[in-house]
Design an enzyme around this catalytic site. Sequence first.
Site, short mmCIF file in Angstrom:
data_model
loop_
_atom_site.label_atom_id
_atom_site.label_comp_id
_atom_site.label_asym_id
_atom_site.label_seq_id
_atom_site.Cartn_x
_atom_site.Cartn_y
_atom_site.Cartn_z
N ASN A 1 2.36 -2.98 19.19
CA ASN A 1 3.22 -4.19 19.40
C ASN A 1 4.41 -3.68 20.34
O ASN A 1 4.69 -2.72 19.99
CB ASN A 1 3.53 -5.17 18.36
CG ASN A 1 2.08 -5.58 17.65
OD1 ASN A 1 1.19 -5.80 18.24
ND2 ASN A 1 2.55 -5.85 16.31
N SER B 1 -8.26 -6.12 17.49
CA SER B 1 -9.68 -6.17 17.86
C SER B 1 -10.29 -4.75 18.11
O SER B 1 -11.44 -4.61 18.04
CB SER B 1 -10.20 -7.03 19.00
OG SER B 1 -9.28 -6.53 20.17
N HIS C 1 19.17 -7.43 32.42
CA HIS C 1 18.76 -8.02 33.63
C HIS C 1 17.69 -9.11 33.50
O HIS C 1 16.81 -9.01 34.25
CB HIS C 1 18.46 -6.90 34.78
CG HIS C 1 19.18 -5.93 34.89
ND1 HIS C 1 20.51 -5.99 35.48
CD2 HIS C 1 19.09 -4.70 34.49
CE1 HIS C 1 21.07 -4.75 35.31
NE2 HIS C 1 20.29 -3.88 34.80
N GLY D 1 -4.66 -7.19 12.26
CA GLY D 1 -4.32 -7.93 13.64
C GLY D 1 -4.66 -7.37 14.80
O GLY D 1 -4.18 -7.24 15.82
#
Length: 469
Positions: free
Chosen positions: A128, A235, A162, A233
């Site tokens: 993640n 695959s 930014h 979480g």
Amino acid sequence: MTITLDFAAQKSDFSTRHALSDLSLSVAKCKKIVVVTGAGISCSSGIPDFRSSDGLYAMVKEKYPDVILKGRDLFDASLFRDPTSTAVFHTFIAQLKQSIDAAEPGPTHHFIQTLDSKKKLLRSYTQNIDGFEARAGLLGSASHEAQTDGKGKSKIRAKEDHIDLFLEGLAPECPECLQRAEARIARSARSIKVGSLRPAIVLYDEPHPLGDDIATIQTADLSRKPDMLIIMGTSLKVHGLKKLVKEFAKTVHSVAPSSPAKAKKWLGKVVFVNRTPPGAEWAGIIDYHVAGETDAWVEKVIEDWKKMRPSDWEVQQTLVVTDGDVSMSGNFKVVAATKNKTKGRIPKIPKRRPATTKKTFPPLPTPMVLSTPDVASLPPKGIATPPLSPSKRRQTNSHYTVESSPSKRRTFSPMKGLEDSVRGLLFTQKSGGGESVDPFSDLVDLSMSSPPKAKPPPKTRRTVRAAPL
């Protein structure tokens, strides 16, 4: 063979409920757990995953139907070859960044942090980019410590000032490149091209900037023999992640007991928690597939853990006095919380000796008397002191002292050999009547023996002379 457990069926199916309880016990007893996570653990926080029907790929295809053919193409390194796909990528990632900043870590992130606080987490590997693990309290590679301690390519710069330019599909210029270009122009040197910034994430077909560090860490973790692997979480479609999971699963299975009937049967389990089942290639690698949400499963694990091993959740608080108040009414604060190490055992009470009815007390102090060996305190006048017994005289005076023997007193008497006239000069004085007066006549004999008997004066004849006529 992989055993599938439907998390929603546990209330009606006893075997499923029992199997889930066994998995909770394994989490509670294992001490070196490796966790591998994907985007599915952040869905409850409002961050979509990638491959679900409502995931990022479907969202990209719906929003840009004419630009991107596949959602996966938006996260491939080849998108920078086309300015249109690059602009779409910048806009999409900026929106995702805003969603992440507004969200909070979910129960699964806090569950991983709980494993770490209970000294059970060996390592957490995640795909993640939301950084929720670090916000939940775990030290990640994108944390401040990793940024300041790293060297070369391992130093990550996750700062993004930014966002507005990225939302417009534009890329800001690299500040370091712009500074070097302006310095060259100032000294009339040839100008150089100024590069642009990009989001600090790793795309498909890109080398990981921390790839060498991750490989070193993985090798060290494998050598420490983890006893449980939890995958949540994801695959399991990315090649690098698939290889990592297979290596850890092999090591975890090596510490499992050879027979389920033997002791420590809770060791060596590989658990996969995800809504979609794993592929056929994971048969024999994944032991249990829990079909359901990761948040619901971790909450059940914590609940079962507290019931099975309540001593793991007991803490002992240490209180200190604040503001200089040492009374019991003062304000206290908790400065430390330590785990109770009794593990449910009843503490042993030390045996006490039976109380006796007879009480003993220390002797009372006697008053101190200062005296000399030869002089004793004088008794009051008019009270005669009885002579001491021979036994007490032996205890009081030594056999070798002058006072202990009358014969020795006579031998060592300082008056021996003195004339009577001299003796009278030393110890008597003439009274007005011509009789000698002894100044020490009122003193009592203090010697340890009876005083010698005085000799009677010699008898003299009286001659009576008649007066002359």
